[in-house]
Design an enzyme around this catalytic site. Structure first.
Site, PDB file in Angstrom:
ATOM      1  N   SER A 143       4.828  -6.204   2.522  1.00  0.00           N
ATOM      2  CA  SER A 143       3.522  -6.257   3.164  1.00  0.00           C
ATOM      3  C   SER A 143       2.497  -6.928   2.242  1.00  0.00           C
ATOM      4  O   SER A 143       2.618  -8.118   1.964  1.00  0.00           O
ATOM      5  CB  SER A 143       3.084  -4.853   3.585  1.00  0.00           C
ATOM      6  OG  SER A 143       1.920  -4.895   4.380  1.00  0.00           O
ATOM      7  N   LEU A 144       1.508  -6.198   1.761  1.00  0.00           N
ATOM      8  CA  LEU A 144       0.551  -6.768   0.816  1.00  0.00           C
ATOM      9  C   LEU A 144       1.267  -7.445  -0.356  1.00  0.00           C
ATOM     10  O   LEU A 144       0.818  -8.478  -0.865  1.00  0.00           O
ATOM     11  CB  LEU A 144      -0.365  -5.662   0.276  1.00  0.00           C
ATOM     12  CG  LEU A 144      -1.167  -6.073  -0.967  1.00  0.00           C
ATOM     13  CD1 LEU A 144      -2.325  -6.944  -0.577  1.00  0.00           C
ATOM     14  CD2 LEU A 144      -1.589  -4.878  -1.777  1.00  0.00           C
ATOM     15  N   ARG A 146      -8.508  -9.263   4.339  1.00  0.00           N
ATOM     16  CA  ARG A 146      -7.415  -8.732   5.163  1.00  0.00           C
ATOM     17  C   ARG A 146      -7.613  -7.238   5.404  1.00  0.00           C
ATOM     18  O   ARG A 146      -7.486  -6.744   6.526  1.00  0.00           O
ATOM     19  CB  ARG A 146      -6.093  -8.996   4.462  1.00  0.00           C
ATOM     20  CG  ARG A 146      -4.838  -8.500   5.176  1.00  0.00           C
ATOM     21  CD  ARG A 146      -3.617  -8.892   4.342  1.00  0.00           C
ATOM     22  NE  ARG A 146      -2.340  -8.521   4.934  1.00  0.00           N
ATOM     23  CZ  ARG A 146      -1.633  -7.434   4.631  1.00  0.00           C
ATOM     24  NH1 ARG A 146      -2.116  -6.575   3.737  1.00  0.00           N
ATOM     25  NH2 ARG A 146      -0.470  -7.206   5.204  1.00  0.00           N
ATOM     26  N   HIS A 204       0.897  -3.746  11.083  1.00  0.00           N
ATOM     27  CA  HIS A 204       2.081  -4.490  11.524  1.00  0.00           C
ATOM     28  C   HIS A 204       2.495  -4.219  12.968  1.00  0.00           C
ATOM     29  O   HIS A 204       3.657  -4.421  13.313  1.00  0.00           O
ATOM     30  CB  HIS A 204       3.255  -4.232  10.569  1.00  0.00           C
ATOM     31  CG  HIS A 204       2.941  -4.527   9.147  1.00  0.00           C
ATOM     32  ND1 HIS A 204       2.661  -5.803   8.691  1.00  0.00           N
ATOM     33  CD2 HIS A 204       2.821  -3.711   8.067  1.00  0.00           C
ATOM     34  CE1 HIS A 204       2.396  -5.761   7.394  1.00  0.00           C
ATOM     35  NE2 HIS A 204       2.477  -4.500   6.994  1.00  0.00           N
ATOM     36  N   GLN A 218       2.585 -11.779   9.867  1.00  0.00           N
ATOM     37  CA  GLN A 218       2.993 -10.529   9.199  1.00  0.00           C
ATOM     38  C   GLN A 218       2.079  -9.367   9.561  1.00  0.00           C
ATOM     39  O   GLN A 218       2.507  -8.218   9.603  1.00  0.00           O
ATOM     40  CB  GLN A 218       2.989 -10.754   7.679  1.00  0.00           C
ATOM     41  CG  GLN A 218       3.498  -9.588   6.857  1.00  0.00           C
ATOM     42  CD  GLN A 218       2.591  -9.314   5.674  1.00  0.00           C
ATOM     43  OE1 GLN A 218       1.429  -8.956   5.831  1.00  0.00           O
ATOM     44  NE2 GLN A 218       3.135  -9.487   4.481  1.00  0.00           N
ATOM     45  N   GLN A 240       0.829  -1.203   0.000  1.00  0.00           N
ATOM     46  CA  GLN A 240       0.000   0.000   0.000  1.00  0.00           C
ATOM     47  C   GLN A 240       0.866   1.256   0.000  1.00  0.00           C
ATOM     48  O   GLN A 240       1.916   1.298   0.621  1.00  0.00           O
ATOM     49  CB  GLN A 240      -0.915   0.005   1.216  1.00  0.00           C
ATOM     50  CG  GLN A 240      -1.967  -1.089   1.169  1.00  0.00           C
ATOM     51  CD  GLN A 240      -3.003  -0.943   2.255  1.00  0.00           C
ATOM     52  OE1 GLN A 240      -3.925  -0.131   2.160  1.00  0.00           O
ATOM     53  NE2 GLN A 240      -2.890  -1.739   3.293  1.00  0.00           N
TER      54      GLN A 240
END
Length: 319
Positions: free
Chosen positions: A96-97, A121, A205, A254, A15
C-alpha cells in the site's frame, strides 16, 4: 565491488507499522535516521520526528501524518542499510503506502515530492468517507474465493470487498461499516477462525475510494516520476512498470483496488530472491513472508540488533 550470491528483495510496510518511539534506537546509532526525518519534516511543514518519538499517538495515527511518517521511516532504514554495506536489491515492493517508499528508494520519485504526495493521499482518503461510515476488518482462515463470496452476499446496496490479500488465509475487507459487520458475521458462519475490526477510520482500497483515486491521479500528474533504477512490483497486479505514465496509473488505481500482496511476494521470490529484507519500523511484512513461503528467509531491519542480524545473513552468502 564485492559480489553476492544472495539476491536481495527489499520490502516496505504500509499503515499499521507506526508506533510512538519507532526507530529511536536505530537513530541513536545512525544519524541518517534523524536527517531523513528532518528532510521530510521540512517538506511537510510538520515535525514528524517529534510525533514519531513522543506522539501523541492519536496524531501519529491520523492517516495524513501516518503516511508521510512511515514513508520517512522506510527511506531512513533503507539509507542506513546502504550506509551499513547491505547489498543492493534486485527488486523492491511495498504494501500500500509502502509502494511509494519503494519508488523513492528506486529513484523513481524524489523524497520530498513523495512526502507531500502521500500527505495529500492521506487527506483525500480521510475526506472520501466520513469517520464512522467506513470500516476494515481482518478475516483469518478462509480461502480468498470464499471471502469474495461472503462479501458479495453481505454487500446488499452497500460496499464491502476484499482489499488486502496479505497471505494465504489472511484477507482484509473494507467498505461501509454496516456491510463489513454483515460480512464478518457471514465469515464466521463460513468457518473463519477470526474476524476482527481494524482500528482505522478509512476503508482503503475499496470502491468507496474511487473518487479520491481520481483526485490522486491529478496530484500524480503534477509530480515528476522517472523509470525506477530497481524494478518495483505494484500492488494492483504484481507487475513491474518502467514508464512514468504507467506508474501513475498504477498508483491511482491502487487506492480503490485490492493490494495483492501474496502475488507481489510470490513475484519477488520467483525473481528469484533468496532473502527478503523489510526496511520498516516493524516486522509485519516479515511475518507475512513466512506465511507466504516458509522456505525463503526474511529479515526485518528496525533497530541496531536486527540490522546486524540481517547483514550477517548477507555476509554468509558472499562469494
Amino acid at each position: 565491488m564485492e559480489q553476492y550470491s544472495l539476491n536481495i528483495g527489499i520490502v516496505f510496510a504500509g499503515q499499521g507499522s507506526q508506533s510512538v518511539g519507532m526507530l529511536g534506537e536505530l537513530a541513536a546509532a545512525w544519524p541518517e535516521i534523524r536527517r531523513t526525518f528532518d528532510t521530510a519534516s521540512e517538506a511537510l511543514g510538520e515535525d514528524l520526528w517529534s510525533l514519531a518519538q513522543t506522539g501523541p499517538e492519536e496524531r501519529l495515527n491520523d492517516t495524513r501524518i501516518t503516511q508521510p511518517a512511515l514513508l520517512a521511516a522506510g527511506i531512513a532504514v533503507w539509507r542506513v542499510w546502504q550506509q551499513a554495506g547491505g547489498p543492493a536489491p534486485v527488486m523492491m515492493a511495498g504494501h500500500s503506502l509502502g509502494e511509494y517508499t519503494a519508488l523513492v528508494a528506486a529513484d523513481a520519485l524524489d523524497f520530498a515530492d513523495a512526502v507531500r504526495l502521500v500527505a495529500r493521499r492521506g487527506a483525500l482518503m480521510q475526506a472520501a468517507v466520513p469517520v464512522g461510515e467506513g470500516a476494515m476488518a481482518a478475516l483469518l482462515g478462509l480461502e480468498d474465493a470464499v471471502v469474495a463470496e461472503v462479501c458479495a452476499a453481505a454487500a446488499g446496496e452497500q460496499v464491502v470487498e476484499p482489499v488486502n490479500f496479505n497471505a494465504p488465509g489472511q484477507v482484509v475487507i473494507a467498505g461501509h461499516a454496516e456491510a463489513v459487520e454483515r460480512a464478518m458475521a457471514a465469515a464466521r458462519e463460513a468457518g473463519a477462525r477470526k474476524a476482527v475490526v481494524l482500528p482505522v477510520s478509512v476503508p482503503s482500497h475499496c470502491a468507496l475510494m474511487r473518487e479520491a483515486a481520481a483526485e490522486l491521479a491529478a496530484a500524480l500528474e503534477a509530480v515528476a516520476i522517472r523509470p525506477p533504477r530497481v524494478p518495483v512490483i505494484h500492488n494492483v497486479d504484481a507487475a513491474t512498470r518502467s514508464e512514468p505514465a504507467a506508474i501513475r496509473q498504477a498508483l491511482a488505481a491502487q487506492l480503490h483496488q485490492p493490494v495483492r500482496w501474496t502475488e507481489c511476494m510470490q513475484r519477488l521470490i520467483a525473481t528469484p530472491v533468496s532473502l527478503v529484507v523489510e526496511a520498516s519500523p516493524g516486522r509485519v511484512l516479515t511475518g507475512l513472508a513466512k506465511r507466504i513461503d516458509r522456505a525463503v528467509p526474511a529479515a526485518a531491519v528496525y533497530d541496531p540488533a536486527s540490522l546486524t542480524a540481517a547483514l550477517e545473513q548477507t555476509q554468509e552468502a558472499r562469494a
